[in-house]
Scaffold this active site. Structure first.
Site, PDB file in Angstrom:
ATOM      1  N   TRP A 179     -33.115  24.402  31.629  1.00  0.00           N
ATOM      2  CA  TRP A 179     -32.488  23.429  30.719  1.00  0.00           C
ATOM      3  C   TRP A 179     -31.009  23.713  30.575  1.00  0.00           C
ATOM      4  CZ3 TRP A 179     -35.497  19.558  30.564  1.00  0.00           C
ATOM      5  CH2 TRP A 179     -36.881  19.745  30.628  1.00  0.00           C
ATOM      6  N   ASP A 194     -28.775  24.009  22.182  1.00  0.00           N
ATOM      7  CA  ASP A 194     -30.021  23.291  22.418  1.00  0.00           C
ATOM      8  C   ASP A 194     -31.130  24.119  21.770  1.00  0.00           C
ATOM      9  OD1 ASP A 194     -32.361  22.187  23.332  1.00  0.00           O
ATOM     10  OD2 ASP A 194     -31.855  22.304  25.460  1.00  0.00           O
ATOM     11  N   LYS A 203     -41.544  19.805  19.852  1.00  0.00           N
ATOM     12  CA  LYS A 203     -42.123  21.133  19.716  1.00  0.00           C
ATOM     13  C   LYS A 203     -42.407  21.393  18.234  1.00  0.00           C
ATOM     14  CE  LYS A 203     -40.103  21.932  23.942  1.00  0.00           C
ATOM     15  NZ  LYS A 203     -40.890  21.555  25.087  1.00  0.00           N
TER      16      LYS A 203
END
Lengths: 356, 356
Positions: B99, B166, B190
């Site tokens: 990511w 992030d 999440k």
């Protein structure tokens, strides 16, 4: 008291969609888990995405060579993605209202935008006709239905270049000829499902022709190549969309629902043309939207506008206040709106006429 | 049989979130309508958005001068929005995995990106330390938790410029010092709610400093000024996020949940350090993620990997297969994962040890 949901969007959805979504929120596909808490790469969710894409193709008779995507960000993000992916130098846009104007604003960041015609001179209460489109425009963009102003373009404009259309508020309300389009896009929250899903139908060979670098998440080709699974899609919203597509197929598809939509719109416009208290804001029957019926009080009855709103609200009519830029009233009668609710609104208008 | 949901994302959510979302899918706030079919500008939905933003501020102790946004498009869209809004010439990025690499790729479209360190040399199985950050970098971007590789950065890096993070996979798992950040972003799927909502916390005075024109939908300031209502938000997903925030507050907030998260992770890592069949992929305890516990079979037991997967699946362990780029197993134990489920996995590992 029964409520009749005339919201412009997010707006009425079939009972089927609501019940199936509620069920999947706690127990999805017999997993015992919520659709919100299983991987988008689980076989159960992959089946949802595949079926949703297949049903879009089936219901709209999408020809080979097109990709069906479920993205995020609403039509507003498409205002940007369309020129990012398709415009090299010049594109033509038809200005039929607020959403079209926003699409034009974003396109200007990428090249020359020719606004071929606008109905802004009359607060967008008609569809411009007889305009010329420059032959070197790479695509022609228009908004099929104008939610705020109650106008709709039912027939594809006859132009030489590929069409691009924002169909957020009337997709799946009638058949269309997808082969004329490079891109069709629609926020889900009218005829499809929960807000948060954005449907894009893109012609594969319209892509890869611009010279600029396209950021990954704005690149149709990335999403098409990954089957809308490049990043985590809005799984719950896509599940909701699938339920509405299943429901629509069960109704007989877009061909059958169009007949119902024509009937519902006629019932309401006939009353507006008859009832002395009200005036439809769109004069030309050809330009009137089947999805959003906009009307105001007749000038001599202007002072009872608030009274009618209260009268109708007391009878279960929800969301009929017009958009602030038009005023008056707006009855949004999308696919999922039962004919009986339209009749209930007409009866309310007739009752109000009697007491005035 | 009870299922234990170890999916990496979308992943386990509290029962409260699932039940409340199911209820609102058919009857929202006593309206008799679904949360999917009421206007985002209705007083009922505006209350949802307001409460969700207020709870984010309360739970994370967000100081004045920050805006809390619920956008669409996932963290992947933030990889693009961050540099679009914040980078004039130069930014520093720490590369801790897939990511982070994607964030770096997008940032390079906007200026000079200095990758200050990378753990790619060891398949990202550790957190780089002792790197230097150029003093003229406008921000320092990092990924707090690396879902695929099972590493986590629990303490804010000490750098001279504003942080951007992030936090998709560990936000709300522990307290943090928001004042050190220009932007914090997180896909909801999440620790927060359904995919399709993206949480962004942005420092207001970090905006308006770049010279480029920012497309409307990519401009944080537009969304901040309109309270995340510039365009139709993902209403059902935001509703789901609100339920998890209410649940989290009821658990005692991030301070209380951190204690539970530390305990859950310890139970699992302790077993991995003890059980001769398994090896955690992250050696340094300081770098180990509390959210995603990644492990492989010990070399001498490599041939029973498939057998363990079947053994565990038969005992209700869902989603424990490791990401293809790491292999082995991954147990994602987000906020909503009960300690009992972690214990059930440990017992499964112990039972398997006995029969080998």
């Amino acid at each position: 008291m029964k409520k009749h949901n005339f919201y412009a969007g997010p707006s009425i959805l079939p009972e089927f969609t609501k019940e199936k979504t509620a069920e999947a929120a706690v127990n999805f596909a017999g997993t015992g888990l919520s659709v919100m808490e299983v991987s988008h790469r689980s076989k159960e969710f992959v089946a949802v995405m595949d079926e949703a894409q297949a049903l879009v193709k089936e219901l709209l008779h999408v020809p080979d060579g097109y990709s069906v995507l479920f993205l995020q960000g609403g039509a507003s993000t498409q205002f940007l993605m369309v020129p990012y992916n398709l415009m090299n130098k010049k594109a033509a846009y038809l200005n039929t209202g607020s959403w079209a104007s926003k699409a034009i604003k974003e396109a200007k960041l990428f090249g020359e935008v020719v606004e071929v015609a606008s109905s802004k001179d009359a607060n967008f209460n008609y569809i411009p006709k007889g305009y010329e489109v420059p032959a070197d425009a790479e695509y022609f963009h228009y908004t099929t239905n104008n939610t705020i102003y109650g106008t709709e373009i039912l027939k594809e404009p006859e132009v030489a270049m590929p069409l691009v259309a924002d169909m957020s508020s009337d997709i799946f309300s009638r058949p269309l000829d997808v082969s004329k389009y490079a891109v069709i896009y629609a926020g889900a929250q009218k005829n499809l499902g929960p807000s948060g899903a954005t449907l894009v139908i893109v012609k594969d060979d319209a892509l890869g022709k611009v010279e600029r670098t396209i950021p990954t998440m704005l690149d149709y080709k990335i999403h098409a190549d990954k089957g809308s699974m490049f990043n985590t899609p809005s799984t719950l919203a896509v599940f909701g969309c699938l339920q509405t597509l299943i429901w629509l197929k069960d109704q007989g598809g877009v061909e059958a629902i169009e007949k119902v939509n024509i009937e519902k719109a006629s019932i309401l416009y006939d009353e507006l043309d008859r009832n002395k208290l009200f005036v439809p804001t769109v004069a030309d029957p050809e330009d009137r939207s089947r999805m959003n019926v906009t009307f105001v009080m007749a000038p001599e009855y202007g002072e009872v506008e608030k009274e009618f709103l209260e009268f109708a609200t007391a009878r279960g009519m929800i969301g009929i206040k017009g958009h602030r830029s038009v005023g008056g009233f707006r009855a949004s009668i999308y696919n999922a709106m039962p004919t009986d609710s339209v009749k209930a609104l007409v009866e309310t208008m007739q009752e109000f006429e009697k007491i005035r």
